[in-house]
Design an enzyme around this catalytic site. Structure first.
Site, short mmCIF file in Angstrom:
data_model
loop_
_atom_site.label_atom_id
_atom_site.label_comp_id
_atom_site.label_asym_id
_atom_site.label_seq_id
_atom_site.Cartn_x
_atom_site.Cartn_y
_atom_site.Cartn_z
N PRO A 2 -1.50 -8.17 3.86
CA PRO A 2 -0.62 -7.91 5.01
C PRO A 2 -1.09 -8.73 6.21
O PRO A 2 -2.27 -8.73 6.54
CB PRO A 2 -0.80 -6.42 5.28
N GLU A 3 -0.17 -9.43 6.82
CA GLU A 3 -0.48 -10.18 8.03
C GLU A 3 0.03 -9.39 9.23
O GLU A 3 0.61 -8.31 9.08
CB GLU A 3 0.19 -11.56 7.96
N HIS A 91 -3.81 5.37 -6.78
CA HIS A 91 -4.41 4.67 -5.63
C HIS A 91 -4.02 5.29 -4.30
O HIS A 91 -4.17 4.67 -3.26
CB HIS A 91 -4.01 3.20 -5.68
N ARG A 110 -6.83 -2.01 -4.09
CA ARG A 110 -8.06 -2.82 -4.12
C ARG A 110 -9.15 -2.29 -3.19
O ARG A 110 -10.27 -2.77 -3.23
CB ARG A 110 -7.72 -4.28 -3.79
#
Ligand SMILES: [Zn+2]
Length: 270
Positions: A2-3, A91, A110
Protein backbone atom coordinates in the site's frame (compact mmCIF):
# COMPACT_ATOMS: atom_id res chain seq x y z
CA UNK A 1 2.58 -2.61 -1.00
CA UNK A 2 0.00 0.00 0.00
CA UNK A 3 1.31 3.43 -0.94
CA UNK A 4 0.18 6.78 0.42
CA UNK A 5 -3.00 6.94 -1.75
CA UNK A 6 -4.20 3.55 -0.51
CA UNK A 7 -3.59 4.57 3.10
CA UNK A 8 -5.43 7.86 2.56
CA UNK A 9 -8.37 6.03 0.95
CA UNK A 10 -8.39 3.64 3.91
CA UNK A 11 -8.52 6.64 6.23
CA UNK A 12 -11.36 8.25 4.25
CA UNK A 13 -13.30 4.97 4.41
CA UNK A 14 -12.70 4.40 8.12
CA UNK A 15 -13.37 7.93 9.40
CA UNK A 16 -17.18 7.91 9.13
CA UNK A 17 -17.35 4.42 10.68
CA UNK A 18 -15.00 5.19 13.58
CA UNK A 19 -15.14 8.85 14.55
CA UNK A 20 -17.40 9.49 17.54
CA UNK A 21 -17.76 5.76 18.21
CA UNK A 22 -16.81 4.14 21.50
CA UNK A 23 -14.57 1.08 21.48
CA UNK A 24 -16.29 -1.78 23.30
CA UNK A 25 -13.58 -4.46 23.08
CA UNK A 26 -10.27 -5.39 21.48
CA UNK A 27 -9.47 -8.94 20.31
CA UNK A 28 -5.85 -9.83 19.55
CA UNK A 29 -5.44 -13.23 17.86
CA UNK A 30 -1.66 -13.09 18.06
CA UNK A 31 0.76 -11.15 20.29
CA UNK A 32 2.73 -9.53 17.49
CA UNK A 33 2.68 -8.29 13.93
CA UNK A 34 5.99 -6.87 12.74
CA UNK A 35 6.59 -5.90 16.38
CA UNK A 36 4.88 -6.99 19.61
CA UNK A 37 1.51 -5.34 20.13
CA UNK A 38 1.96 -3.32 23.35
CA UNK A 39 -0.24 -3.96 26.38
CA UNK A 40 -1.81 -0.51 26.10
CA UNK A 41 -3.81 -1.59 23.04
CA UNK A 42 -5.82 -4.12 25.02
CA UNK A 43 -5.79 -2.12 28.27
CA UNK A 44 -6.40 1.46 27.13
CA UNK A 45 -8.66 1.20 24.08
CA UNK A 46 -11.87 -0.33 25.52
CA UNK A 47 -14.27 2.34 26.73
CA UNK A 48 -12.55 5.13 24.83
CA UNK A 49 -14.30 7.29 22.22
CA UNK A 50 -12.53 7.69 18.88
CA UNK A 51 -11.89 11.40 18.40
CA UNK A 52 -10.34 11.33 14.93
CA UNK A 53 -8.66 9.08 12.37
CA UNK A 54 -5.55 10.74 11.00
CA UNK A 55 -2.80 9.82 8.57
CA UNK A 56 0.89 10.71 8.88
CA UNK A 57 3.05 9.38 6.03
CA UNK A 58 1.74 5.81 5.62
CA UNK A 59 0.72 5.49 9.28
CA UNK A 60 -2.86 5.72 10.51
CA UNK A 61 -3.50 7.25 13.92
CA UNK A 62 -6.72 6.49 15.77
CA UNK A 63 -6.94 9.30 18.30
CA UNK A 64 -8.38 8.59 21.75
CA UNK A 65 -8.22 10.68 24.94
CA UNK A 66 -5.13 9.02 26.51
CA UNK A 67 -3.24 8.60 23.25
CA UNK A 68 -3.42 7.13 19.77
CA UNK A 69 -3.37 3.66 18.26
CA UNK A 70 -0.73 3.75 15.55
CA UNK A 71 -1.24 1.40 12.58
CA UNK A 72 0.81 0.58 9.51
CA UNK A 73 -0.47 -1.73 6.78
CA UNK A 74 3.04 -3.02 5.97
CA UNK A 75 3.29 -5.00 2.73
CA UNK A 76 -0.09 -6.68 2.68
CA UNK A 77 -2.31 -5.27 5.43
CA UNK A 78 -5.89 -4.09 5.10
CA UNK A 79 -8.51 -2.67 7.44
CA UNK A 80 -12.20 -3.34 6.99
CA UNK A 81 -15.30 -2.52 8.98
CA UNK A 82 -17.63 -5.51 9.14
CA UNK A 83 -20.76 -6.84 10.74
CA UNK A 84 -19.88 -8.69 13.96
CA UNK A 85 -21.07 -12.10 12.71
CA UNK A 86 -18.43 -12.32 9.94
CA UNK A 87 -16.13 -15.16 11.06
CA UNK A 88 -12.42 -14.22 11.19
CA UNK A 89 -10.09 -15.79 8.64
CA UNK A 90 -6.54 -17.06 9.06
CA UNK A 91 -4.89 -13.64 8.71
CA UNK A 92 -7.45 -11.57 10.61
CA UNK A 93 -5.20 -10.70 13.53
CA UNK A 94 -7.01 -7.87 15.32
CA UNK A 95 -10.64 -6.90 15.88
CA UNK A 96 -11.64 -3.57 17.40
CA UNK A 97 -15.35 -3.67 18.23
CA UNK A 98 -17.38 -0.46 18.19
CA UNK A 99 -20.57 0.63 19.94
CA UNK A 100 -22.20 0.80 16.49
CA UNK A 101 -22.18 -3.01 16.64
CA UNK A 102 -19.62 -3.17 13.85
CA UNK A 103 -16.04 -4.39 14.02
CA UNK A 104 -12.86 -2.94 12.51
CA UNK A 105 -10.73 -5.91 11.41
CA UNK A 106 -6.99 -5.81 10.65
CA UNK A 107 -5.94 -8.47 8.14
CA UNK A 108 -2.24 -8.88 7.33
CA UNK A 109 -1.05 -12.13 5.68
CA UNK A 110 2.63 -11.20 5.67
CA UNK A 111 2.65 -9.44 9.06
CA UNK A 112 4.88 -6.53 8.09
CA UNK A 113 2.20 -4.22 9.46
CA UNK A 114 2.13 -2.94 13.02
CA UNK A 115 -0.23 -1.85 15.76
CA UNK A 116 1.46 0.35 18.37
CA UNK A 117 0.59 2.91 21.04
CA UNK A 118 1.48 6.60 21.13
CA UNK A 119 0.71 8.28 24.49
CA UNK A 120 -1.03 11.66 24.42
CA UNK A 121 1.46 14.50 23.97
CA UNK A 122 4.25 12.27 22.64
CA UNK A 123 5.43 11.55 19.12
CA UNK A 124 6.25 7.90 18.47
CA UNK A 125 9.85 7.22 17.42
CA UNK A 126 8.58 5.99 14.04
CA UNK A 127 7.03 9.41 13.34
CA UNK A 128 9.96 11.57 14.37
CA UNK A 129 12.30 12.90 11.72
CA UNK A 130 9.70 12.61 8.95
CA UNK A 131 9.61 15.21 6.20
CA UNK A 132 6.46 17.17 5.31
CA UNK A 133 3.34 15.64 3.80
CA UNK A 134 3.50 15.82 -0.01
CA UNK A 135 -0.01 17.29 -0.28
CA UNK A 136 0.65 19.98 2.33
CA UNK A 137 1.70 23.57 1.65
CA UNK A 138 5.03 22.84 3.38
CA UNK A 139 6.05 20.71 0.42
CA UNK A 140 7.02 22.67 -2.68
CA UNK A 141 9.87 23.23 -5.09
CA UNK A 142 11.71 25.56 -2.73
CA UNK A 143 11.71 22.87 -0.02
CA UNK A 144 13.25 20.34 -2.42
CA UNK A 145 15.72 22.84 -3.84
CA UNK A 146 16.93 23.93 -0.41
CA UNK A 147 17.45 20.40 0.97
CA UNK A 148 19.07 19.09 -2.21
CA UNK A 149 22.01 21.53 -2.34
CA UNK A 150 25.29 19.64 -2.20
CA UNK A 151 23.57 16.23 -2.49
CA UNK A 152 25.24 13.74 -4.83
CA UNK A 153 22.48 11.12 -4.44
CA UNK A 154 20.23 10.58 -7.46
CA UNK A 155 17.12 12.72 -7.50
CA UNK A 156 14.94 9.60 -7.37
CA UNK A 157 16.64 8.34 -4.20
CA UNK A 158 16.42 11.87 -2.76
CA UNK A 159 12.69 12.10 -3.52
CA UNK A 160 12.04 8.73 -1.85
CA UNK A 161 13.88 9.75 1.35
CA UNK A 162 11.16 9.97 4.04
CA UNK A 163 13.15 12.69 5.81
CA UNK A 164 12.81 14.91 2.71
CA UNK A 165 9.13 14.25 1.97
CA UNK A 166 6.97 11.35 3.13
CA UNK A 167 4.93 8.93 1.08
CA UNK A 168 6.60 9.15 -2.34
CA UNK A 169 7.23 5.47 -3.01
CA UNK A 170 8.88 3.88 -6.02
CA UNK A 171 5.85 4.12 -8.30
CA UNK A 172 5.11 7.76 -7.57
CA UNK A 173 8.77 8.81 -7.72
CA UNK A 174 9.13 7.25 -11.18
CA UNK A 175 5.88 8.76 -12.48
CA UNK A 176 6.54 12.21 -10.99
CA UNK A 177 10.04 12.40 -12.49
CA UNK A 178 8.60 11.43 -15.88
CA UNK A 179 5.93 14.11 -15.67
CA UNK A 180 8.53 16.71 -14.63
CA UNK A 181 10.90 15.62 -17.42
CA UNK A 182 13.81 14.89 -15.05
CA UNK A 183 16.12 11.87 -15.49
CA UNK A 184 15.94 9.78 -12.29
CA UNK A 185 19.72 9.29 -12.07
CA UNK A 186 20.51 13.03 -12.12
CA UNK A 187 22.32 14.11 -8.91
CA UNK A 188 19.79 15.89 -6.67
CA UNK A 189 22.18 18.77 -6.06
CA UNK A 190 22.34 19.62 -9.78
CA UNK A 191 18.62 20.16 -10.36
CA UNK A 192 17.48 23.79 -10.67
CA UNK A 193 14.80 25.52 -8.64
CA UNK A 194 12.30 25.78 -11.55
CA UNK A 195 12.67 22.05 -12.26
CA UNK A 196 12.06 21.28 -8.57
CA UNK A 197 8.92 23.44 -8.74
CA UNK A 198 7.68 21.26 -11.63
CA UNK A 199 8.60 18.10 -9.73
CA UNK A 200 6.77 19.11 -6.54
CA UNK A 201 3.69 19.96 -8.62
CA UNK A 202 3.92 16.61 -10.42
CA UNK A 203 4.08 14.73 -7.09
CA UNK A 204 0.98 16.55 -5.83
CA UNK A 205 -0.98 16.03 -9.06
CA UNK A 206 -0.17 12.33 -9.36
CA UNK A 207 -0.89 11.50 -5.71
CA UNK A 208 -4.14 13.51 -5.79
CA UNK A 209 -5.24 11.72 -8.95
CA UNK A 210 -4.42 8.30 -7.46
CA UNK A 211 -6.50 9.11 -4.36
CA UNK A 212 -9.40 10.24 -6.57
CA UNK A 213 -9.13 7.01 -8.58
CA UNK A 214 -9.63 4.98 -5.42
CA UNK A 215 -6.16 3.57 -4.99
CA UNK A 216 -4.69 2.37 -8.17
CA UNK A 217 -1.32 0.87 -7.60
CA UNK A 218 -1.71 -2.03 -5.22
CA UNK A 219 -3.11 -5.14 -6.82
CA UNK A 220 -4.43 -6.68 -3.60
CA UNK A 221 -5.73 -3.44 -2.14
CA UNK A 222 -9.11 -3.78 -0.48
CA UNK A 223 -10.96 -0.65 0.47
CA UNK A 224 -12.68 -0.47 3.85
CA UNK A 225 -16.02 -1.19 2.18
CA UNK A 226 -14.59 -4.44 0.80
CA UNK A 227 -14.49 -3.37 -2.84
CA UNK A 228 -11.18 -3.66 -4.68
CA UNK A 229 -9.33 -0.49 -5.64
CA UNK A 230 -8.83 0.13 -9.32
CA UNK A 231 -5.52 -1.16 -10.57
CA UNK A 232 -5.93 0.29 -14.04
CA UNK A 233 -4.01 3.53 -13.90
CA UNK A 234 -2.27 5.62 -16.48
CA UNK A 235 1.24 4.58 -15.52
CA UNK A 236 3.65 6.16 -17.99
CA UNK A 237 6.90 4.48 -16.92
CA UNK A 238 6.55 2.31 -13.82
CA UNK A 239 6.67 -1.37 -14.80
CA UNK A 240 7.01 -0.51 -18.52
CA UNK A 241 10.74 -1.12 -19.18
CA UNK A 242 11.28 -2.03 -22.86
CA UNK A 243 7.87 -0.70 -23.89
CA UNK A 244 7.41 2.45 -25.99
CA UNK A 245 7.11 5.83 -24.24
CA UNK A 246 3.47 6.93 -24.41
CA UNK A 247 4.58 10.47 -25.30
CA UNK A 248 7.45 10.08 -27.81
CA UNK A 249 7.45 6.38 -28.75
CA UNK A 250 11.10 5.76 -27.73
CA UNK A 251 11.77 2.49 -25.90
CA UNK A 252 11.81 3.06 -22.12
CA UNK A 253 15.09 2.38 -20.28
CA UNK A 254 15.39 0.40 -17.07
CA UNK A 255 18.01 0.01 -14.36
CA UNK A 256 18.29 -0.01 -10.59
CA UNK A 257 18.77 3.12 -8.51
CA UNK A 258 19.19 2.87 -4.75
CA UNK A 259 18.40 -0.83 -5.24
CA UNK A 260 14.95 -0.03 -6.65
CA UNK A 261 13.75 -0.83 -10.15
CA UNK A 262 13.71 2.38 -12.16
CA UNK A 263 12.22 3.02 -15.59
CA UNK A 264 12.49 6.23 -17.57
CA UNK A 265 12.44 7.72 -21.07
CA UNK A 266 15.89 8.90 -22.14
CA UNK A 267 14.25 11.21 -24.68
CA UNK A 268 11.64 12.89 -22.47
CA UNK A 269 13.68 12.99 -19.24
CA UNK A 270 16.95 14.93 -19.01
ZN1 LIG B 1 9.45 9.75 -24.17
Amino acid sequence: MPELPEVEITRLGLSPELEGRRITSVTLRRPNLRWPIPGEIKERLPGQTILAVRRRAKYLLIDLGPGSALLHLGMSGSLRVLEPDVAPGAHDHVDIALDSGRVMRFNDPRRFGCLLWQPQGETHALLRDLGPEPLSADFDGNHLFRLSRGKQASIKTFLMDQGIVVGVGNIYAAESLFRAGIAPSRPAGEVSRPRYARLALAVKEILTHAIQCGGTTFRDFIRPDGRPGYFEQELFVYGREGEPCLICGCILSGSRLGNRATVWCAHCQK
